[in-house]
Design a protein around this motif. Structure first.
Motif, PDB file in Angstrom:
ATOM      1  N   SER A   3      47.475  59.641  32.840  1.00 29.93           N
ATOM      2  CA  SER A   3      47.483  58.350  33.500  1.00 29.93           C
ATOM      3  C   SER A   3      48.220  57.372  32.608  1.00 29.93           C
ATOM      4  CB  SER A   3      46.060  57.851  33.724  1.00 29.93           C
ATOM      5  OG  SER A   3      45.367  58.717  34.574  1.00 29.93           O
ATOM      6  N   ILE A   4      49.095  56.556  33.174  1.00 24.79           N
ATOM      7  CA  ILE A   4      49.908  55.669  32.365  1.00 24.79           C
ATOM      8  C   ILE A   4      49.614  54.232  32.693  1.00 24.79           C
ATOM      9  CG2 ILE A   4      51.754  57.366  32.196  1.00 24.79           C
ATOM     10  CD1 ILE A   4      53.324  55.812  34.221  1.00 24.79           C
ATOM     11  N   ASN A   5      49.888  53.364  31.748  1.00 25.74           N
ATOM     12  CA  ASN A   5      49.714  51.936  31.931  1.00 25.74           C
ATOM     13  C   ASN A   5      50.853  51.230  31.227  1.00 25.74           C
ATOM     14  OD1 ASN A   5      48.949  49.309  32.098  1.00 25.74           O
ATOM     15  ND2 ASN A   5      46.950  49.573  31.138  1.00 25.74           N
ATOM     16  N   THR A   6      51.794  50.699  31.970  1.00 23.95           N
ATOM     17  CA  THR A   6      52.954  50.060  31.378  1.00 23.95           C
ATOM     18  C   THR A   6      52.772  48.571  31.203  1.00 23.95           C
ATOM     19  OG1 THR A   6      53.959  49.741  33.542  1.00 23.95           O
ATOM     20  CG2 THR A   6      54.517  51.751  32.355  1.00 23.95           C
ATOM     21  N   ASN A   7      51.583  48.058  31.449  1.00 24.28           N
ATOM     22  CA  ASN A   7      51.375  46.631  31.317  1.00 24.28           C
ATOM     23  C   ASN A   7      50.003  46.372  30.718  1.00 24.28           C
ATOM     24  OD1 ASN A   7      51.273  43.869  31.535  1.00 24.28           O
ATOM     25  ND2 ASN A   7      52.151  43.837  33.594  1.00 24.28           N
ATOM     26  N   SER A   8      49.955  46.168  29.429  1.00 21.62           N
ATOM     27  CA  SER A   8      48.678  46.015  28.755  1.00 21.62           C
ATOM     28  C   SER A   8      48.356  44.562  28.438  1.00 21.62           C
ATOM     29  CB  SER A   8      48.677  46.826  27.458  1.00 21.62           C
ATOM     30  OG  SER A   8      49.710  46.409  26.637  1.00 21.62           O
ATOM     31  N   SER A   9      49.218  43.646  28.811  1.00 17.32           N
ATOM     32  CA  SER A   9      48.969  42.244  28.510  1.00 17.32           C
ATOM     33  C   SER A   9      48.676  41.493  29.786  1.00 17.32           C
ATOM     34  CB  SER A   9      50.207  41.641  27.833  1.00 17.32           C
ATOM     35  OG  SER A   9      50.031  40.277  27.616  1.00 17.32           O
ATOM     36  N   LYS A  10      47.382  41.139  29.972  1.00 20.08           N
ATOM     37  CA  LYS A  10      46.995  40.464  31.194  1.00 20.08           C
ATOM     38  C   LYS A  10      46.110  39.285  30.879  1.00 20.08           C
ATOM     39  CE  LYS A  10      46.040  44.526  32.460  1.00 20.08           C
ATOM     40  NZ  LYS A  10      47.045  45.299  31.828  1.00 20.08           N
ATOM     41  N   SER A  11      46.167  38.306  31.720  1.00 24.55           N
ATOM     42  CA  SER A  11      45.359  37.113  31.523  1.00 24.55           C
ATOM     43  C   SER A  11      43.900  37.424  31.713  1.00 24.55           C
ATOM     44  CB  SER A  11      45.808  36.031  32.521  1.00 24.55           C
ATOM     45  OG  SER A  11      44.882  34.983  32.539  1.00 24.55           O
ATOM     46  N   SER A  12      43.053  36.873  30.838  1.00 24.04           N
ATOM     47  CA  SER A  12      41.624  37.082  30.995  1.00 24.04           C
ATOM     48  C   SER A  12      41.103  36.401  32.239  1.00 24.04           C
ATOM     49  CB  SER A  12      40.882  36.539  29.761  1.00 24.04           C
ATOM     50  OG  SER A  12      41.123  35.160  29.614  1.00 24.04           O
ATOM     51  N   SER A  13      41.882  35.480  32.794  1.00 22.73           N
ATOM     52  CA  SER A  13      41.490  34.821  34.025  1.00 22.73           C
ATOM     53  C   SER A  13      42.296  35.330  35.197  1.00 22.73           C
ATOM     54  CB  SER A  13      41.665  33.304  33.888  1.00 22.73           C
ATOM     55  OG  SER A  13      43.010  32.986  33.611  1.00 22.73           O
ATOM     56  N   GLY A  14      42.822  36.550  35.075  1.00 21.40           N
ATOM     57  CA  GLY A  14      43.709  37.097  36.091  1.00 21.40           C
ATOM     58  C   GLY A  14      43.045  37.361  37.413  1.00 21.40           C
ATOM     59  N   LEU A  15      41.727  37.532  37.458  1.00 16.53           N
ATOM     60  CA  LEU A  15      41.051  37.832  38.717  1.00 16.53           C
ATOM     61  C   LEU A  15      40.885  36.588  39.562  1.00 16.53           C
ATOM     62  CD1 LEU A  15      38.272  40.351  37.755  1.00 16.53           C
ATOM     63  CD2 LEU A  15      40.229  40.736  39.230  1.00 16.53           C
ATOM     64  N   GLN A  16      41.204  36.742  40.833  1.00 15.86           N
ATOM     65  CA  GLN A  16      40.984  35.687  41.784  1.00 15.86           C
ATOM     66  C   GLN A  16      40.143  36.238  42.917  1.00 15.86           C
ATOM     67  OE1 GLN A  16      44.882  34.294  42.839  1.00 15.86           O
ATOM     68  NE2 GLN A  16      45.203  33.288  40.869  1.00 15.86           N
ATOM     69  N   ALA A  17      39.974  35.457  43.965  1.00 17.59           N
ATOM     70  CA  ALA A  17      39.216  35.882  45.141  1.00 17.59           C
ATOM     71  C   ALA A  17      37.765  36.159  44.770  1.00 17.59           C
ATOM     72  CB  ALA A  17      39.843  37.104  45.789  1.00 17.59           C
ATOM     73  N   SER A  18      37.088  35.098  44.312  1.00 11.03           N
ATOM     74  CA  SER A  18      35.692  35.261  43.928  1.00 11.03           C
ATOM     75  C   SER A  18      34.875  35.759  45.098  1.00 11.03           C
ATOM     76  CB  SER A  18      35.131  33.918  43.445  1.00 11.03           C
ATOM     77  OG  SER A  18      35.223  32.959  44.471  1.00 11.03           O
ATOM     78  N   GLY A  19      33.829  36.486  44.808  1.00 14.09           N
ATOM     79  CA  GLY A  19      32.992  37.041  45.863  1.00 14.09           C
ATOM     80  C   GLY A  19      33.432  38.422  46.283  1.00 14.09           C
ATOM     81  N   MET A  20      34.569  38.904  45.716  1.00 13.56           N
ATOM     82  CA  MET A  20      35.049  40.241  46.063  1.00 13.56           C
ATOM     83  C   MET A  20      34.057  41.290  45.575  1.00 13.56           C
ATOM     84  SD  MET A  20      37.388  42.302  47.150  1.00 13.56           S
ATOM     85  CE  MET A  20      37.623  44.062  46.951  1.00 13.56           C
ATOM     86  N   ASN A  21      33.819  42.298  46.389  1.00  9.27           N
ATOM     87  CA  ASN A  21      32.965  43.401  45.986  1.00  9.27           C
ATOM     88  C   ASN A  21      33.762  44.312  45.060  1.00  9.27           C
ATOM     89  OD1 ASN A  21      31.453  45.721  45.724  1.00  9.27           O
ATOM     90  ND2 ASN A  21      30.809  45.759  47.858  1.00  9.27           N
ATOM     91  N   TYR A  22      33.623  44.109  43.738  1.00  2.00           N
ATOM     92  CA  TYR A  22      34.432  44.841  42.775  1.00  2.00           C
ATOM     93  C   TYR A  22      34.115  46.333  42.776  1.00  2.00           C
ATOM     94  CZ  TYR A  22      35.733  40.265  40.973  1.00  2.00           C
ATOM     95  OH  TYR A  22      36.203  38.994  40.854  1.00  2.00           O
ATOM     96  N   ARG A  23      32.873  46.688  43.080  1.00  2.27           N
ATOM     97  CA  ARG A  23      32.533  48.104  43.132  1.00  2.27           C
ATOM     98  C   ARG A  23      33.286  48.801  44.260  1.00  2.27           C
ATOM     99  NH1 ARG A  23      25.951  48.443  42.043  1.00  2.27           N
ATOM    100  NH2 ARG A  23      26.016  47.616  39.909  1.00  2.27           N
ATOM    101  N   GLY A  24      33.399  48.138  45.398  1.00  4.81           N
ATOM    102  CA  GLY A  24      34.154  48.711  46.510  1.00  4.81           C
ATOM    103  C   GLY A  24      35.619  48.867  46.162  1.00  4.81           C
ATOM    104  N   ALA A  25      36.173  47.852  45.506  1.00  4.93           N
ATOM    105  CA  ALA A  25      37.576  47.924  45.098  1.00  4.93           C
ATOM    106  C   ALA A  25      37.792  49.028  44.078  1.00  4.93           C
ATOM    107  CB  ALA A  25      38.010  46.576  44.511  1.00  4.93           C
ATOM    108  N   LEU A  26      36.846  49.150  43.131  1.00  6.97           N
ATOM    109  CA  LEU A  26      36.966  50.196  42.119  1.00  6.97           C
ATOM    110  C   LEU A  26      36.878  51.579  42.750  1.00  6.97           C
ATOM    111  CD1 LEU A  26      37.205  50.828  39.108  1.00  6.97           C
ATOM    112  CD2 LEU A  26      34.709  50.766  38.962  1.00  6.97           C
ATOM    113  N   ALA A  27      36.021  51.717  43.769  1.00  4.94           N
ATOM    114  CA  ALA A  27      35.911  53.000  44.464  1.00  4.94           C
ATOM    115  C   ALA A  27      37.233  53.358  45.142  1.00  4.94           C
ATOM    116  CB  ALA A  27      34.791  52.944  45.491  1.00  4.94           C
TER     117      ALA A  27
END
Length: 410
Positions: A3-27
């Protein structure tokens, strides 16, 4: 598989759309890791099948891996540029659609009985997987707190290993079980499994297109002076990724042939595929064991130990016959497990502002999966498949060097 990741620099506040079911997205995202592990490992089943179908040498059969992993080298950087323009979510959708087209191309390739067409299909399929990998890893890292990002990535990569474990069973049952001597029938055995995979990929793409996922935004990374290409332990780590992926892919690709008529003469292709599944299952189990062990022992020491164990097991397999040779090579998967992420982590350690560029360099090194199997195939055609495993021994010897000395910073 990798598994590769070509972008390791991300904002700690990068998540938007509060209230999103993160478990569903992760699944949903976890399903991607499973799919590309599954699709990549299906190559190990198709190589012996196409070898018999087109009466190929081992070198010619290994063109499958050369084409597939060559896409990593050619498409990693373009994939990053594409995702930069259309975003991570649409990047995932695009990657799934391209991979679906590649899988669908197996149907006309079999109908036309064209090995060249099959190779084109492999390249298109792999290109879609590259886009998926570049897009999906940042999503997983962002679906929660930074402190648990590593845990989430390990979880999803565990499902990637599950895909590599299941694929040989699936492929052996649907493709290698075909005992017909009729070439048209043997070619047709490939068609419906890959049509099914194409439909599954398109269906997942539709789901991702309509589901609401959090948006992630990259923070602009400060420009670093100099170049990551001048950092010694990074470049040596890239060689380590090249050799590891090359050795892993070479062994995995050869197992069905090695257990059958090209080596140990133990099984037919369908039965041999079951042991390929155990090989990849060992990698899945070893990943979890290694994760626990590295809580107590340094990553470099674990990498060195596993390199030595893999080398011993390959030598035993080369010098013996029957089930001793079989189980010694199958156990290689268990000790392979932690190598890719460990080399990757050691290589980017301390890079600071060079981390993103360093990650991209390491991803390009996955092209080892294209080059090393060709070298092994060339030797196998001339000196026998068992003797060709010496190529893998050389690769693991380099990894041992990197674990002992090469990873240290100047």
């Amino acid at each position: 598989m990798v598994s590769i990741n070509t972008n390791s620099s991300k904002s700690s506040s990068g998540l938007q759309a509060s209230g999103m079911n993160y478990r569903g997205a992760l699944a949903l995202l976890t399903s991607l890791f499973f799919m590309w592990g599954f699709l990549t490992c299906m190559n190990d089943i198709l190589i012996p099948h196409l070898k018999g179908l087109f009466d190929l040498t081992i070198t010619q059969a290994m063109l499958v891996q050369f084409t597939f992993f060559g896409a990593y080298f050619l498409m990693s950087l373009p994939a990053g540029a594409i995702i930069g323009k259309i975003g991570y979510k649409m990047g995932i959708v695009s990657g799934l659609m391209v991979a679906g087209i590649g899988a669908a191309m197996f149907y006309p390739a079999a109908a036309l009985h064209s090995y060249g067409f099959f190779l084109c299909a492999f390249f298109v399929l792999a290109s879609g997987i590259v886009v998926l990998q570049v897009a999906a890893n940042p999503y997983v890292a962002e679906l929660g707190t930074p402190e648990t990002a590593s845990s989430r990535l390990n979880l999803t990569q565990g499902f990637n290993a599950l895909g590599t474990t299941v694929a040989p069973i699936f492929g052996g049952w649907l493709i290698l079980e075909n005992s017909s001597q009729d070439l048209a029938s043997k070619a047709a055995a490939v068609q419906m499994p890959y049509v099914g995979l194409a439909l599954a990929l398109v269906l997942i793409a539709v789901v991702f297109a309509f589901v609401k996922l959090p948006k992630i935004q990259d923070s602009e990374e400060a420009k670093a002076e100099g170049s990551a290409w001048k950092i010694r332990h990074l470049i040596l780590g890239a060689v380590g990724i090249f050799t590891y992926v090359g050795a892993e892919v070479s062994i995995g690709s050869a197992l069905v042939m090695y257990f059958g008529d090209e080596g140990l003469h133990l099984f037919g292709e369908a039965d041999a595929a079951k042991y390929v599944s155990i090989f990849w299952g060992g990698a899945m189990v070893g990943r979890f064991i290694g994760s626990a062990v590295m809580q107590k022992i340094s990553a470099a020491k674990v990498l060195a130990f596993n390199s030595v164990m893999v080398t011993i097991l390959i030598v035993i397999s080369m010098l013996t016959t029957g089930y001793v040779a079989l189980w010694s090579i199958v156990l290689v998967g268990l000790f392979n497990s932690i190598m890719f992420p460990t080399i990757f982590t050691l290589a980017i350690d301390g890079l600071g502002k060079h981390t993103s560029q360093g990650s991209g360099i390491l991803c390009l090194a996955i092209v080892g999966g294209a080059v090393v199997p060709m070298i092994m195939g060339f030797l196998a055609d001339r000196f026998g498949l068992a003797n060709s495993f010496v190529v893998a021994i050389v690769c693991y010897a380099y990894i041992l060097y990197y674990a002992i000395k090469g990873h240290k910073h100047n």
